[in-house]
Design a protein around this motif. Structure first.
Motif, PDB file in Angstrom:
ATOM      1  N   UNK A 135      94.167  52.124  -2.686  1.00 50.46           N
ATOM      2  CA  UNK A 135      94.273  52.816  -3.973  1.00 50.46           C
ATOM      3  C   UNK A 135      95.228  53.993  -3.813  1.00 50.46           C
ATOM      4  N   UNK A 136      96.276  54.003  -4.612  1.00 50.13           N
ATOM      5  CA  UNK A 136      97.241  55.103  -4.607  1.00 50.13           C
ATOM      6  C   UNK A 136      97.069  55.934  -5.878  1.00 50.13           C
ATOM      7  N   UNK A 137      96.941  57.246  -5.713  1.00 48.07           N
ATOM      8  CA  UNK A 137      96.759  58.166  -6.831  1.00 48.07           C
ATOM      9  C   UNK A 137      98.063  58.905  -7.130  1.00 48.07           C
ATOM     10  N   UNK A 138      98.231  59.288  -8.394  1.00 43.33           N
ATOM     11  CA  UNK A 138      99.429  60.038  -8.780  1.00 43.33           C
ATOM     12  C   UNK A 138      99.408  61.432  -8.191  1.00 43.33           C
ATOM     13  N   UNK A 139      98.237  62.021  -8.201  1.00 40.77           N
ATOM     14  CA  UNK A 139      98.076  63.387  -7.701  1.00 40.77           C
ATOM     15  C   UNK A 139      97.188  63.365  -6.462  1.00 40.77           C
ATOM     16  N   UNK A 140      96.842  64.523  -6.004  1.00 37.23           N
ATOM     17  CA  UNK A 140      95.938  64.605  -4.859  1.00 37.23           C
ATOM     18  C   UNK A 140      94.620  63.917  -5.198  1.00 37.23           C
ATOM     19  N   UNK A 141      93.994  63.330  -4.209  1.00 35.98           N
ATOM     20  CA  UNK A 141      92.719  62.642  -4.421  1.00 35.98           C
ATOM     21  C   UNK A 141      91.696  63.663  -4.904  1.00 35.98           C
ATOM     22  N   UNK A 142      91.054  63.400  -6.035  1.00 35.69           N
ATOM     23  CA  UNK A 142      90.073  64.358  -6.566  1.00 35.69           C
ATOM     24  C   UNK A 142      89.010  64.726  -5.534  1.00 35.69           C
ATOM     25  N   UNK A 143      88.622  65.962  -5.547  1.00 37.15           N
ATOM     26  CA  UNK A 143      87.644  66.460  -4.579  1.00 37.15           C
ATOM     27  C   UNK A 143      86.360  65.647  -4.652  1.00 37.15           C
ATOM     28  N   UNK A 144      85.880  65.238  -3.493  1.00 40.17           N
ATOM     29  CA  UNK A 144      84.624  64.520  -3.400  1.00 40.17           C
ATOM     30  C   UNK A 144      84.727  63.028  -3.632  1.00 40.17           C
ATOM     31  N   UNK A 145      85.882  62.567  -4.162  1.00 44.00           N
ATOM     32  CA  UNK A 145      85.994  61.134  -4.450  1.00 44.00           C
ATOM     33  C   UNK A 145      85.983  60.308  -3.175  1.00 44.00           C
ATOM     34  N   UNK A 146      86.685  60.801  -2.134  1.00 43.62           N
ATOM     35  CA  UNK A 146      86.717  60.075  -0.873  1.00 43.62           C
ATOM     36  C   UNK A 146      85.326  59.879  -0.303  1.00 43.62           C
ATOM     37  N   UNK A 147      84.534  60.949  -0.350  1.00 38.21           N
ATOM     38  CA  UNK A 147      83.160  60.868   0.166  1.00 38.21           C
ATOM     39  C   UNK A 147      82.333  59.891  -0.648  1.00 38.21           C
ATOM     40  N   UNK A 148      82.533  59.910  -1.972  1.00 36.12           N
ATOM     41  CA  UNK A 148      81.786  59.003  -2.841  1.00 36.12           C
ATOM     42  C   UNK A 148      82.148  57.548  -2.568  1.00 36.12           C
ATOM     43  N   UNK A 149      83.458  57.279  -2.392  1.00 37.81           N
ATOM     44  CA  UNK A 149      83.885  55.912  -2.088  1.00 37.81           C
ATOM     45  C   UNK A 149      83.329  55.453  -0.743  1.00 37.81           C
ATOM     46  N   UNK A 150      83.355  56.341   0.217  1.00 38.04           N
ATOM     47  CA  UNK A 150      82.913  55.992   1.569  1.00 38.04           C
ATOM     48  C   UNK A 150      81.433  55.659   1.611  1.00 38.04           C
ATOM     49  N   UNK A 151      80.648  56.256   0.729  1.00 38.38           N
ATOM     50  CA  UNK A 151      79.203  56.072   0.753  1.00 38.38           C
ATOM     51  C   UNK A 151      78.731  54.893  -0.099  1.00 38.38           C
ATOM     52  N   UNK A 152      79.668  54.260  -0.804  1.00 40.89           N
ATOM     53  CA  UNK A 152      79.270  53.136  -1.663  1.00 40.89           C
ATOM     54  C   UNK A 152      78.735  51.972  -0.830  1.00 40.89           C
ATOM     55  N   UNK A 153      77.751  51.275  -1.377  1.00 40.37           N
ATOM     56  CA  UNK A 153      77.300  50.030  -0.750  1.00 40.37           C
ATOM     57  C   UNK A 153      78.437  49.013  -0.803  1.00 40.37           C
ATOM     58  N   UNK A 154      78.712  48.373   0.328  1.00 38.00           N
ATOM     59  CA  UNK A 154      79.746  47.351   0.372  1.00 38.00           C
ATOM     60  C   UNK A 154      81.101  47.856   0.815  1.00 38.00           C
ATOM     61  N   UNK A 155      81.244  49.165   1.041  1.00 38.19           N
ATOM     62  CA  UNK A 155      82.518  49.683   1.545  1.00 38.19           C
ATOM     63  C   UNK A 155      82.365  50.094   2.999  1.00 38.19           C
ATOM     64  N   UNK A 156      83.450  49.917   3.757  1.00 33.42           N
ATOM     65  CA  UNK A 156      83.464  50.300   5.171  1.00 33.42           C
ATOM     66  C   UNK A 156      84.910  50.516   5.587  1.00 33.42           C
ATOM     67  N   UNK A 157      85.119  50.943   6.821  1.00 33.08           N
ATOM     68  CA  UNK A 157      86.456  51.160   7.379  1.00 33.08           C
ATOM     69  C   UNK A 157      87.306  52.024   6.435  1.00 33.08           C
ATOM     70  N   UNK A 158      86.691  53.067   5.928  1.00 35.32           N
ATOM     71  CA  UNK A 158      87.356  53.948   4.983  1.00 35.32           C
ATOM     72  C   UNK A 158      88.379  54.828   5.693  1.00 35.32           C
ATOM     73  N   UNK A 159      89.564  54.977   5.084  1.00 33.45           N
ATOM     74  CA  UNK A 159      90.574  55.901   5.600  1.00 33.45           C
ATOM     75  C   UNK A 159      91.298  56.541   4.419  1.00 33.45           C
ATOM     76  N   UNK A 160      91.775  57.768   4.637  1.00 31.64           N
ATOM     77  CA  UNK A 160      92.420  58.534   3.584  1.00 31.64           C
ATOM     78  C   UNK A 160      93.696  59.149   4.136  1.00 31.64           C
ATOM     79  N   UNK A 161      94.808  58.999   3.383  1.00 31.36           N
ATOM     80  CA  UNK A 161      96.094  59.519   3.843  1.00 31.36           C
ATOM     81  C   UNK A 161      96.874  60.044   2.638  1.00 31.36           C
ATOM     82  N   UNK A 162      96.920  61.368   2.501  1.00 35.99           N
ATOM     83  CA  UNK A 162      97.631  61.968   1.381  1.00 35.99           C
ATOM     84  C   UNK A 162      97.021  61.557   0.055  1.00 35.99           C
ATOM     85  N   UNK A 163      97.782  60.827  -0.737  1.00 32.68           N
ATOM     86  CA  UNK A 163      97.327  60.393  -2.056  1.00 32.68           C
ATOM     87  C   UNK A 163      96.819  58.943  -2.046  1.00 32.68           C
TER      88      UNK A 163
END
Length: 312
Positions: free
Chosen positions: A232-260
């Motif tokens: 997922x590529x965002x236009x702006x900086x990743x909204x605060x807390x969104x990364x943590x929310x995505x990482x904690x979802x059931x069915x998601x794993x191997x989460x990584x974040x790089x810039x936007x």
């Protein structure tokens, strides 16, 4: 249903004796049908070459049996070899002989009156057959082995790591040759640890490790697994807390974040992910099916990743 081209039952082989005894192949049950390209997949040392040597009666099993075209590979080996094209993992030929003379010799042994197909194969593989074997690169020696295996248009091809040393262009030519063999109704048994090769040309694949068969599936079914990579590529900086929310979802794993950008592995539905990113402006969302290598590692677990990287 047509009679299997290759069938093994309980095929077992060990090397050494006593405490030094090593089990190379254990209770292999395998059935290969006419007209398919069958991939025999596993890292080096998995038991692939041992299987091939047993099928060709170069070595004898400790237990179990194998048939080719319905004939026992031990009692009918001489007759069966006439119908098989074989490429070993390590090809040893007369180093001081020219390739065209080697092809002529093999043609005479096989009772061939016409070797024009061998010449055609050499041209397609861009192999200069006026050179001596000692002057060939590793890739050109492999090409010669492919010519020798295919030149008599055998009913069955048994190929051990066939594209080792070939450049990408020649790998594509090899793939086309295999498709032509299948179109003729002939059968290919191909061992490899090159996962992309197996994925590109095989109809079914067997996964072997430590001498044991782990799975036999069609490529279509094996690659249709229940996870995929989502970027997922965002236009702006990743909204605060969104990364943590995505990482904690059931069915998601191997989460990584790089810039936007965010990348994760998703199992199950997309809806929770879409809801989690609702507050951000998404410029691009990409979904990728897993590669055969990732599927392979999923069968074996994380402990196999390092082994595959070392052995490939």
């Amino acid at each position: 249903m047509a009679e299997p081209v290759i069938q093994t039952k309980g095929l077992t082989k060990a090397y050494g004796h006593g405490e030094k005894r090593t089990l190379a192949l254990e209770n292999l049950d395998l059935t290969i049908q006419p007209g398919e390209i069958f991939g025999y997949l596993g890292p080096n040392g998995a038991g692939k070459t041992t299987t091939i040597r047993l099928l060709l009666d170069f070595i004898r099993p400790d237990a179990g049996s194998a048939t080719i075209f319905g004939q026992d590979v031990r009692t009918s080996s001489v007759e069966l070899h006439k119908q098989i094209g074989y490429l070993p993992g390590e090809l040893n030929l007369w180093k001081n002989q020219r390739a065209d003379r080697i092809v002529s010799y093999f043609g005479n042994v096989r009772g061939m009156q016409d070797t024009r197909y061998a010449q055609e194969l050499a041209e397609r593989l861009k192999l200069d057959m006026t050179k001596r074997v000692r002057d060939y690169s590793t890739g050109n020696k492999r090409k010669l082995g492919i010519v020798l295996a295919l030149m008599h248009k055998p009913r069955l091809l048994i190929l051990d790591e066939p594209t080792s040393g070939l450049d990408p262009l020649m790998q594509q030519t090899f793939n086309q040759l295999m498709h032509e063999v299948r179109a003729d109704g002939r059968t290919v048994f191909l061992s490899s640890h090159v996962l992309s090769e197996v994925q590109a040309i095989c109809d079914r694949v067997a996964i072997l490790r430590d001498g044991r068969l782990r799975a036999v599936e069609s490529i279509e079914k094996l690659t249709h697994v229940d996870f995929r990579w989502v970027t997922i590529n965002f236009r702006d900086a990743i909204p605060a807390g969104m990364g943590t929310e995505l990482e904690k979802l059931d069915g998601t794993s191997h989460f990584s974040q790089n810039g936007k950008s965010v990348r994760l592995q998703l199992t199950g539905d997309f809806d929770p992910v879409i809801r989690a990113i609702g507050g951000g402006y998404v410029t691009d969302l990409r979904v990728q099916e897993p590669t055969l290598e990732e599927i392979f590692l999923a069968f074996y677990g994380n402990g196999s990743a390092a082994a595959m990287q070392q052995e490939a």
